[in-house]
Scaffold this motif. Sequence first.
Motif, mmCIF file in Angstrom:
data_model
loop_
_atom_site.group_PDB
_atom_site.id
_atom_site.type_symbol
_atom_site.label_atom_id
_atom_site.label_comp_id
_atom_site.label_asym_id
_atom_site.label_seq_id
_atom_site.Cartn_x
_atom_site.Cartn_y
_atom_site.Cartn_z
ATOM 1 N N LYS A 45 50.327 36.906 40.579
ATOM 2 C CA LYS A 45 49.230 36.986 41.204
ATOM 3 C C LYS A 45 47.840 37.784 41.903
ATOM 4 C CE LYS A 45 47.808 32.716 44.344
ATOM 5 N NZ LYS A 45 48.682 32.686 45.506
ATOM 6 N N ALA A 46 48.850 38.466 42.874
ATOM 7 C CA ALA A 46 47.412 39.329 43.284
ATOM 8 C C ALA A 46 47.059 40.259 41.923
ATOM 9 C CB ALA A 46 48.590 40.408 44.602
ATOM 10 N N THR A 50 43.141 39.895 41.593
ATOM 11 C CA THR A 50 42.503 41.587 41.786
ATOM 12 C C THR A 50 41.619 41.658 40.705
ATOM 13 O OG1 THR A 50 44.143 42.584 42.803
ATOM 14 C CG2 THR A 50 43.236 44.069 41.701
ATOM 15 N N GLU A 51 42.305 41.408 39.563
ATOM 16 C CA GLU A 51 41.523 41.195 37.744
ATOM 17 C C GLU A 51 40.150 40.344 37.747
ATOM 18 O OE1 GLU A 51 41.161 43.401 35.337
ATOM 19 O OE2 GLU A 51 42.762 44.575 36.545
ATOM 20 N N THR A 53 38.473 39.072 40.326
ATOM 21 C CA THR A 53 37.425 40.038 40.948
ATOM 22 C C THR A 53 36.529 41.061 40.453
ATOM 23 O OG1 THR A 53 39.217 39.500 43.429
ATOM 24 C CG2 THR A 53 37.052 41.073 43.215
ATOM 25 N N SER A 54 37.412 41.831 39.897
ATOM 26 C CA SER A 54 36.705 43.130 39.281
ATOM 27 C C SER A 54 35.747 42.238 38.061
ATOM 28 C CB SER A 54 37.972 44.449 38.759
ATOM 29 O OG SER A 54 37.722 44.763 38.062
ATOM 30 N N TRP A 55 36.528 41.782 37.110
ATOM 31 C CA TRP A 55 35.462 40.845 36.175
ATOM 32 C C TRP A 55 34.722 39.736 36.482
ATOM 33 C CZ3 TRP A 55 40.309 38.345 33.504
ATOM 34 C CH2 TRP A 55 40.590 39.178 32.646
ATOM 35 N N GLN A 56 34.825 39.252 37.811
ATOM 36 C CA GLN A 56 33.408 38.727 38.528
ATOM 37 C C GLN A 56 32.370 39.478 38.865
ATOM 38 O OE1 GLN A 56 35.582 36.356 41.490
ATOM 39 N NE2 GLN A 56 35.249 34.771 40.812
ATOM 40 N N GLU A 57 32.810 40.307 39.649
ATOM 41 C CA GLU A 57 31.951 41.726 40.028
ATOM 42 C C GLU A 57 31.682 42.921 37.861
ATOM 43 O OE1 GLU A 57 34.169 44.765 41.873
ATOM 44 O OE2 GLU A 57 34.474 43.305 43.756
ATOM 45 N N THR A 58 32.251 42.795 37.387
ATOM 46 C CA THR A 58 31.395 43.006 36.283
ATOM 47 C C THR A 58 30.272 42.223 35.077
ATOM 48 O OG1 THR A 58 33.708 44.004 35.677
ATOM 49 C CG2 THR A 58 31.500 43.869 33.699
ATOM 50 N N VAL A 59 31.048 40.949 35.990
ATOM 51 C CA VAL A 59 29.775 39.868 35.195
ATOM 52 C C VAL A 59 28.479 40.121 36.171
ATOM 53 C CG1 VAL A 59 28.948 37.051 35.516
ATOM 54 C CG2 VAL A 59 30.813 38.378 34.449
#
Length: 131
Positions: A45-46, A50-51, A53-59
Motif C-alpha cells: 500500500k505504501a 508513492t507511485e 504521488t510520483s505519477w501525479q507529479e509527472t502529470v
Amino acid sequence: MGSLSDDRKKRDEERRIAGLKKEIQDLEVELKEYEVAKEKVQNAKANCNTEVTSWQETVGKFAQKEIKQPDVFEGEMANKLETYIDDAKEENDKGIEKAAELVTELGTQIDKINEKISFLNNSIDYKRSLI
C-alpha cells in the motif's frame, strides 16, 4: 499416596492443559503468519501510494509543458507531439485512478487482517484463561 481416582484426575488435568497449550501454540503460529501478511500488504500500500504521488507529479509537469515552440516543434510535428502527450496524460490518469483504487482495496485487506489478528488474540487470551 493418592487414590487411583486422584491420579486419573491429575493426568486428565495435565492432558487438558497440554492440549490448551498446543492450541495456543498453533494460534500463535497463525497469528504470526497474519502479522507478516499484514506487513507485506502495508508495504504494498505504501509503495502504491508513492507511485500514485510520483505519477501525479509527472502529470503536473506535463500539464505545464507547451509543445508548440517556435523554431523547435511547429506545425504538423507539434500537433503529433501534442496528441502523443495528451494520450500519455490520459493513460497516466487512468493508471493513477486504478492505483488509487488498489490503495483503497489494500486498506480494506489490512482492515480484514486486523480483524483476524484481533480474533486470534482474543482466542489466545481465552485459551490462556482456561489454564
